[in-house]
Design an enzyme around this catalytic site. Structure first.
Site, PDB file in Angstrom:
ATOM      1  N   SER A 143      14.406 -27.773  11.152  1.00  0.00           N
ATOM      2  CA  SER A 143      13.579 -27.718  12.372  1.00  0.00           C
ATOM      3  C   SER A 143      12.134 -27.575  11.934  1.00  0.00           C
ATOM      4  CB  SER A 143      13.990 -26.479  13.172  1.00  0.00           C
ATOM      5  OG  SER A 143      13.040 -26.176  14.176  1.00  0.00           O
ATOM      6  N   TYR A 156      16.775 -17.711  14.384  1.00  0.00           N
ATOM      7  CA  TYR A 156      16.710 -19.178  14.306  1.00  0.00           C
ATOM      8  C   TYR A 156      15.841 -19.595  13.110  1.00  0.00           C
ATOM      9  CZ  TYR A 156      16.321 -24.015  15.918  1.00  0.00           C
ATOM     10  OH  TYR A 156      16.382 -25.396  16.011  1.00  0.00           O
TER      11      TYR A 156
HETATM   12  N1  NAD Z   1      16.189 -30.067  20.358  1.00  0.00           N
HETATM   13  C1  NAD Z   1      15.201 -29.660  19.587  1.00  0.00           C
HETATM   14  O1  NAD Z   1      14.042 -29.568  20.036  1.00  0.00           O
HETATM   15  C2  NAD Z   1      15.451 -29.314  18.145  1.00  0.00           C
HETATM   16  C3  NAD Z   1      14.342 -29.054  17.335  1.00  0.00           C
HETATM   17  C4  NAD Z   1      14.559 -28.732  16.001  1.00  0.00           C
HETATM   18  C5  NAD Z   1      15.838 -28.694  15.482  1.00  0.00           C
HETATM   19  N2  NAD Z   1      16.899 -28.958  16.294  1.00  0.00           N
HETATM   20  C6  NAD Z   1      18.242 -28.890  15.694  1.00  0.00           C
HETATM   21  O2  NAD Z   1      18.960 -30.069  16.006  1.00  0.00           O
HETATM   22  C7  NAD Z   1      20.366 -29.785  15.963  1.00  0.00           C
HETATM   23  C8  NAD Z   1      21.030 -30.349  17.209  1.00  0.00           C
HETATM   24  O3  NAD Z   1      20.588 -29.618  18.336  1.00  0.00           O
HETATM   25  P1  NAD Z   1      20.332 -30.278  19.764  1.00  0.00           P
HETATM   26  O4  NAD Z   1      18.921 -30.085  20.080  1.00  0.00           O
HETATM   27  O5  NAD Z   1      20.925 -31.621  19.820  1.00  0.00           O
HETATM   28  O6  NAD Z   1      21.148 -29.228  20.681  1.00  0.00           O
HETATM   29  P2  NAD Z   1      22.430 -29.409  21.627  1.00  0.00           P
HETATM   30  O7  NAD Z   1      22.703 -28.047  22.143  1.00  0.00           O
HETATM   31  O8  NAD Z   1      22.202 -30.499  22.600  1.00  0.00           O
HETATM   32  O9  NAD Z   1      23.573 -29.868  20.607  1.00  0.00           O
HETATM   33  C9  NAD Z   1      24.125 -28.994  19.645  1.00  0.00           C
HETATM   34  C10 NAD Z   1      25.605 -29.288  19.510  1.00  0.00           C
HETATM   35  O10 NAD Z   1      26.134 -28.420  18.497  1.00  0.00           O
HETATM   36  C11 NAD Z   1      27.402 -27.955  18.963  1.00  0.00           C
HETATM   37  N3  NAD Z   1      27.751 -26.689  18.341  1.00  0.00           N
HETATM   38  C12 NAD Z   1      27.225 -25.459  18.574  1.00  0.00           C
HETATM   39  N4  NAD Z   1      27.858 -24.538  17.839  1.00  0.00           N
HETATM   40  C13 NAD Z   1      28.807 -25.200  17.121  1.00  0.00           C
HETATM   41  C14 NAD Z   1      29.785 -24.791  16.183  1.00  0.00           C
HETATM   42  N5  NAD Z   1      29.935 -23.496  15.835  1.00  0.00           N
HETATM   43  N6  NAD Z   1      30.586 -25.737  15.617  1.00  0.00           N
HETATM   44  C15 NAD Z   1      30.452 -27.032  15.981  1.00  0.00           C
HETATM   45  N7  NAD Z   1      29.575 -27.471  16.883  1.00  0.00           N
HETATM   46  C16 NAD Z   1      28.741 -26.567  17.439  1.00  0.00           C
HETATM   47  C17 NAD Z   1      27.221 -27.790  20.459  1.00  0.00           C
HETATM   48  O11 NAD Z   1      28.473 -27.757  21.137  1.00  0.00           O
HETATM   49  C18 NAD Z   1      26.383 -29.007  20.802  1.00  0.00           C
HETATM   50  O12 NAD Z   1      27.198 -30.116  21.148  1.00  0.00           O
HETATM   51  C19 NAD Z   1      20.484 -28.261  15.838  1.00  0.00           C
HETATM   52  O13 NAD Z   1      20.747 -27.918  14.481  1.00  0.00           O
HETATM   53  C20 NAD Z   1      19.108 -27.769  16.242  1.00  0.00           C
HETATM   54  O14 NAD Z   1      18.782 -26.522  15.695  1.00  0.00           O
HETATM   55  C21 NAD Z   1      16.742 -29.261  17.616  1.00  0.00           C
END
Ligand code: NAD
Length: 281
Positions: A143, A156
Site C-alpha cells: 500500500s 495496517y
Molecule cells: N482500496 C485501496 O485503496 C487500497 C490501497 C492500498 C492497498 N490496498 C490493498 O489491496 C488489497 C485488496 O483490497 P481491496 O481494496 O480490493 O479491498 P476489498 O475489501 O474490496 O477486497 C479484499 C478481499 O480480501 C478478502 N479477504 C479478507 N480477509 C481474508 C482472508 N483472511 N482470507 C482470504 N480473503 C480475505 C475479502 O473477503 C475481500 O474479498 C488489500 O491487501 C489492501 O490492503 C487497497
C-alpha cells in the site's frame, strides 16, 4: 516482457475490489486463473464473470491466515493445472481505526494475521511451484501505507511496511540464487473498493464501530478512494508485464512516496496537521 497467455495465475482475496479486477484483467489477457477468497459469495460472482470472458477458473474458499489450508491449496492448484506461474497475494483488511493507546492487541493479531502472515503463507506455499515453472512471478500487495505511517492505522501500516520488507528481501534472494522468479511489491494509493468500510468489517467481527470510525470510513469512501479497481488492475498487470519490481498505483501513491523520501523527518508533522484538519482528531 512477461506474457500472460496460457499462464496460471493465483489471486487471493479475489471476491471483491482489486482482487476481482485482477482476476478479470488476467482473464482478458489470456491467463488461467486460480481464485480464492474467504467470502464464498463474492468469489462465486468473480468466477461467473471470469467464465463469461471465456477464461478457465479454479475457485476455492480459502482463509489466508490458515497456514495448513494455504499449503494444501497450493498443492491442489498445482495438481489441477500441472503448473503455477504467478501468485498475487492480495487479500487484505483495513481493520483498525483507533490510535495505539486505544487499540486492543487483538486488532494487531487480526490485521497482521491477514495482511502480513497471509502474504507470507501464500508466498511460501507457492514459491517451490513458481521455481519449478521456470518462469515464476510473486506479486505482493502492500500500500502507500507501506512507506507512509498514519494516525489510527498503526496495525495496517505495520502490516504493509512488513509486506514491503518481506517482498524486497525475497527479491534479493531470488536474484542472489538465480532462481527463475521475478518479485514485485505493489503500492496502491486510493482505489474505490470496500476496504475502508471499517464499520462493516468491525460488525462482521462482532465489534461495534465507534462514531469516529464510521466518520473516518465515510471520508475515505467519499474523498480518498477514487481510482476504479479495473484501472488499478491494468496498472498492476502492465507493471508485472514490464517486470517492474515496484509498482506504485495512482498519483497519490507516487506523490506520497516522493514526499516521504524527500522529507523523512518532517513528514509525520505534516501528516498530523492534515489528520487534524480532515478528521478533526
Ligand atoms: N482500496 C485501496 O485503496 C487500497 C490501497 C492500498 C492497498 N490496498 C490493498 O489491496 C488489497 C485488496 O483490497 P481491496 O481494496 O480490493 O479491498 P476489498 O475489501 O474490496 O477486497 C479484499 C478481499 O480480501 C478478502 N479477504 C479478507 N480477509 C481474508 C482472508 N483472511 N482470507 C482470504 N480473503 C480475505 C475479502 O473477503 C475481500 O474479498 C488489500 O491487501 C489492501 O490492503 C487497497
Amino acid at each position: 516482457m512477461t506474457s500472460f497467455t496460457g499462464k496460471v495465475a493465483v489471486v487471493t482475496g479475489a471476491g471483491s475490489g482489486i482482487g476481482r479486477a485482477l482476476a478479470l484483467e488476467l482473464a482478458r489477457r489470456g491467463a488461467r486463473i486460480a481464485a480464492s477468497d474467504v467470502d464464498t459469495e463474492g468469489l462465486a460472482g468473480t468466477a461467473e464473470q471470469v467464465r463469461a470472458l471465456g477464461a478457465e477458473i479454479h475457485s476455492a474458499t480459502l482463509n489466508v491466515t490458515d497456514r495448513d489450508a494455504v499449503l494444501g491449496y497450493a498443492d491442489d492448484v498445482r495438481a489441477h493445472f500441472g503448473v503455477v506461474h504467478q501468485v498475487y497475494n492480495n487479500a487484505g483488511i483495513s481493520g483498525d481505526g483507533l490510535c495505539v493507546l486505544d487499540n486492543d492487541f487483538e486488532v494487531y493479531d487480526r490485521v497482521l494475521g491477514v495482511n502480513l502472515f497471509g502474504v507470507i503463507n501464500g508466498t511460501k506455499a507457492f514459491l517451490p511451484h513458481l521455481i519449478a515453472s521456470g518462469d515464476g512471478h510473486v506479486v505482493n500487495i502492500s500500500s502507500l501505507n507501506g512507506y507512509l505511517g498514519q494516525p489510527t492505522l498503526s496495525a495496517y501500516c505495520a502490516s504493509k511496511f512488513g509486506v514491503r520488507g518481506f517482498t524486497e528481501s525475497l527479491r534479493t534472494e531470488m536474484l542472489a540464487g538465480r532462481h527463475p522468479v521475478r518479485v514485485t511489491t505493489v503500492h496502491p494509493g486510493g482505489v474505490k473498493t470496500n476496504i475502508a468500510s471499517n464499520a462493516a468489517i468491525a460488525e462482521q467481527n462482532g465489534i461495534e464501530p465507534t462514531a469516529a470510525q464510521r466518520r473516518r470510513s465515510d471520508i475515505y469512501n467519499q474523498k480518498l478512494l477514487r481510482m476504479p479497481a479495473a484501472t488499478a488492475a491494468t496498472v498492476i498487470l502492465d507493471g508485472v508485464a514490464a517486470g517492474s519490481p515496484r509498482i506504485r498505483v495512482g498519483r497519490d501513491a507516487k506523490t506520497v512516496d516522493l514526499f516521504v523520501r524527500l522529507f523523512p523527518k518532517l513528514y509525520p508533522r505534516v501528516v498530523a496537521r492534515v489528520e487534524r484538519r480532515v478528521f478533526g482528531a
